[in-house]
Design a protein around this motif. Structure first.
Motif, mmCIF file in Angstrom:
data_model
loop_
_atom_site.group_PDB
_atom_site.id
_atom_site.type_symbol
_atom_site.label_atom_id
_atom_site.label_comp_id
_atom_site.label_asym_id
_atom_site.label_seq_id
_atom_site.Cartn_x
_atom_site.Cartn_y
_atom_site.Cartn_z
ATOM 1 N N ILE A 200 -28.310 3.667 -78.672
ATOM 2 C CA ILE A 200 -27.462 4.670 -78.138
ATOM 3 C C ILE A 200 -28.427 5.856 -78.870
ATOM 4 O O ILE A 200 -28.151 6.365 -79.918
ATOM 5 C CB ILE A 200 -25.973 4.810 -78.741
ATOM 6 C CG1 ILE A 200 -25.587 3.375 -77.996
ATOM 7 C CG2 ILE A 200 -25.426 6.011 -77.666
ATOM 8 C CD1 ILE A 200 -24.141 3.132 -78.175
ATOM 9 N N THR A 201 -29.019 6.666 -77.890
ATOM 10 C CA THR A 201 -30.019 7.898 -78.384
ATOM 11 C C THR A 201 -29.738 9.034 -77.696
ATOM 12 O O THR A 201 -29.236 9.005 -76.920
ATOM 13 C CB THR A 201 -31.486 7.306 -78.356
ATOM 14 O OG1 THR A 201 -31.850 7.589 -77.111
ATOM 15 C CG2 THR A 201 -31.576 6.001 -79.103
ATOM 16 N N GLY A 202 -30.402 10.169 -78.138
ATOM 17 C CA GLY A 202 -30.302 11.273 -77.726
ATOM 18 C C GLY A 202 -31.488 11.565 -76.591
ATOM 19 O O GLY A 202 -31.653 12.869 -75.805
ATOM 20 N N ASP A 219 -29.662 12.163 -73.092
ATOM 21 C CA ASP A 219 -30.336 13.391 -72.679
ATOM 22 C C ASP A 219 -29.853 14.709 -73.425
ATOM 23 O O ASP A 219 -29.946 15.555 -72.666
ATOM 24 C CB ASP A 219 -30.463 13.633 -71.202
ATOM 25 C CG ASP A 219 -31.088 12.315 -70.463
ATOM 26 O OD1 ASP A 219 -32.261 11.928 -70.905
ATOM 27 O OD2 ASP A 219 -31.096 12.066 -69.475
ATOM 28 N N VAL A 220 -29.582 14.474 -74.734
ATOM 29 C CA VAL A 220 -28.963 15.842 -75.286
ATOM 30 C C VAL A 220 -29.839 17.035 -75.413
ATOM 31 O O VAL A 220 -29.267 18.014 -75.400
ATOM 32 C CB VAL A 220 -27.967 15.423 -76.707
ATOM 33 C CG1 VAL A 220 -27.011 14.360 -76.337
ATOM 34 C CG2 VAL A 220 -29.327 14.693 -77.650
ATOM 35 N N ASN A 221 -31.094 16.356 -75.548
ATOM 36 C CA ASN A 221 -32.187 17.724 -75.825
ATOM 37 C C ASN A 221 -32.562 18.271 -74.523
ATOM 38 O O ASN A 221 -33.602 19.173 -74.562
ATOM 39 C CB ASN A 221 -33.290 16.983 -76.548
ATOM 40 C CG ASN A 221 -32.873 16.355 -77.797
ATOM 41 O OD1 ASN A 221 -32.414 16.911 -78.623
ATOM 42 N ND2 ASN A 221 -33.570 15.154 -78.132
ATOM 43 N N ASN A 222 -32.067 17.902 -73.512
ATOM 44 C CA ASN A 222 -32.330 18.696 -72.192
ATOM 45 C C ASN A 222 -31.533 19.851 -71.866
ATOM 46 O O ASN A 222 -31.537 20.587 -70.838
ATOM 47 C CB ASN A 222 -32.201 17.529 -71.030
ATOM 48 C CG ASN A 222 -33.428 16.695 -70.962
ATOM 49 O OD1 ASN A 222 -34.407 16.964 -71.557
ATOM 50 N ND2 ASN A 222 -33.146 15.472 -70.075
ATOM 51 N N SER A 232 -23.674 19.095 -78.247
ATOM 52 C CA SER A 232 -23.671 17.903 -77.261
ATOM 53 C C SER A 232 -24.181 16.868 -77.868
ATOM 54 O O SER A 232 -23.772 15.744 -77.540
ATOM 55 C CB SER A 232 -24.690 18.469 -76.040
ATOM 56 O OG SER A 232 -26.042 18.429 -76.432
ATOM 57 N N SER A 233 -24.942 16.944 -79.092
ATOM 58 C CA SER A 233 -25.563 15.841 -79.741
ATOM 59 C C SER A 233 -24.186 15.033 -80.317
ATOM 60 O O SER A 233 -24.227 13.868 -80.376
ATOM 61 C CB SER A 233 -26.244 16.208 -80.923
ATOM 62 O OG SER A 233 -27.368 16.965 -80.692
ATOM 63 N N PHE A 237 -22.077 11.789 -77.620
ATOM 64 C CA PHE A 237 -22.099 10.597 -78.198
ATOM 65 C C PHE A 237 -20.676 9.833 -78.129
ATOM 66 O O PHE A 237 -20.488 8.892 -77.940
ATOM 67 C CB PHE A 237 -22.587 10.357 -79.448
ATOM 68 C CG PHE A 237 -24.221 10.430 -79.636
ATOM 69 C CD1 PHE A 237 -25.087 9.089 -79.264
ATOM 70 C CD2 PHE A 237 -25.018 11.732 -80.038
ATOM 71 C CE1 PHE A 237 -26.198 9.322 -79.168
ATOM 72 C CE2 PHE A 237 -26.381 11.611 -80.071
ATOM 73 C CZ PHE A 237 -26.899 10.243 -79.654
ATOM 74 N N HIS A 238 -19.826 10.659 -78.589
ATOM 75 C CA HIS A 238 -18.461 10.303 -78.476
ATOM 76 C C HIS A 238 -17.701 10.040 -77.120
ATOM 77 O O HIS A 238 -16.892 9.124 -77.034
ATOM 78 C CB HIS A 238 -17.490 11.528 -79.082
ATOM 79 C CG HIS A 238 -17.446 11.719 -80.491
ATOM 80 N ND1 HIS A 238 -16.837 10.866 -81.302
ATOM 81 C CD2 HIS A 238 -18.182 12.537 -81.427
ATOM 82 C CE1 HIS A 238 -16.862 11.105 -82.728
ATOM 83 N NE2 HIS A 238 -17.723 12.327 -82.786
ATOM 84 N N ILE A 239 -18.333 10.823 -76.014
ATOM 85 C CA ILE A 239 -18.065 10.408 -74.567
ATOM 86 C C ILE A 239 -18.550 8.943 -74.421
ATOM 87 O O ILE A 239 -17.686 8.151 -73.686
ATOM 88 C CB ILE A 239 -18.573 11.524 -73.906
ATOM 89 C CG1 ILE A 239 -17.630 12.645 -73.827
ATOM 90 C CG2 ILE A 239 -18.157 10.853 -72.402
ATOM 91 C CD1 ILE A 239 -18.249 13.820 -73.191
ATOM 92 N N ALA A 240 -19.747 8.704 -74.922
ATOM 93 C CA ALA A 240 -20.412 7.653 -74.489
ATOM 94 C C ALA A 240 -19.670 6.155 -75.253
ATOM 95 O O ALA A 240 -19.645 5.235 -74.605
ATOM 96 C CB ALA A 240 -21.717 7.575 -75.199
#
Length: 259
Positions: A200-202, A219-222, A232-233, A237-240
């Motif tokens: 589970i990555t960004g 896709d947090v870096n987009n 968003s980082s 992740f919490h939503i995921a």
């Protein structure tokens, strides 16, 4: 939390060399964001490995995460975001992440979670470890036990787990960049043993996603701003975690109805 607070909280554990490095970082905060790890080591009369250990002692997965944290802290102080803009940012991040996750087929991941003999869950940095523990708590509430595992290769528990782990088990790994050197070393034995790994990555393109059995890339870096990148980082992740828990709960319900 600011870099000063992290250093203060860990100061009693520092070696003399780390105290010198801490002072250099605090005296040159604005310059750190433009320095690579080798440059910082040279300017602070330290070494690359010492800088890496220092960052990890503060709770970061590595030097890059520490540098990005300091960059965000610096830009946030210079360009404070309004309460209204922050609210819009939160809503936008949630909508984008939920939409992205709804377009993913998570059934195979739910199946391997259900069928795995043992599930170990871990993270590469302070935030990622907190996410791993939150996922452990949430899944325990719906009847699935997951064991939190530190990636510290020197601990007896890590060595015991890697000796006993099999291809019937699952490791869930939270990582921002997915390219952490410590992570590659920690997963070397599980990869040799063909253990299932859920990353589970960004981002999509990183070492962990390329080597994991299953992956959720957020896709947090987009996103467009430094504040957005930081917020968003964690938020994504919490939503995921919650979306995956919901999908697993539904998977269990369908299995019960089909019996």
């Amino acid at each position: 939390m600011k870099i000063e607070e992290l250093i203060n909280d860990n100061f009693t554990t520092f070696s003399e060399g780390e105290k010198v490095l801490a002072k250099f970082i605090l005296d040159n905060k604005k310059d750190i964001c433009d320095l690579g790890i080798n440059e910082l080591a040279k300017k602070s009369l330290s070494s690359k490995s010492s800088v890496l250990r220092f960052a990890q002692k503060l709770g970061f997965s590595g030097y890059t995460e520490m540098k990005n944290f300091m960059k965000w802290e610096d830009q946030l102080s210079e360009n404070p975001i309004s309460k209204e803009d922050f609210g819009k940012l939160v809503i936008s991040n949630i909508e984008k992440t939920v939409s992205q996750l709804n377009n993913m087929d998570l059934s195979d991941i739910c199946e391997v979670i259900e069928k795995s003999s043992n599930i170990y869950i871990t993270g590469t940095g302070r935030m990622q470890q907190s996410l791993a523990q939150e996922m452990q708590r949430l899944f325990l509430g719906i009847g699935k036990n997951m064991q939190f595992l530190s990636l510290d290769l020197s601990t007896n528990i890590y060595q015991l787990v890697t000796e006993r782990i099999t291809e019937q088990d699952l490791i869930i790994v939270f990582s921002g960049s997915g390219n952490n050197a410590m992570l590659k070393e920690a997963l070397s034995i599980p990869l040799i043993k063909d253990v299932n790994i859920l990353a589970i990555t960004g981002s999509h393109n990183n070492w962990l996603m390329n080597n994991a059995t299953f992956g959720i890339a957020l896709d947090v870096n987009n996103h467009s701003t430094v504040i957005n990148n930081w917020f968003s980082s964690s938020n994504a992740f919490h939503i995921a975690i919650e979306v995956l828990a919901y999908n697993y709960f539904e998977y269990k319900n369908r299995a019960l109805k089909n019996k």
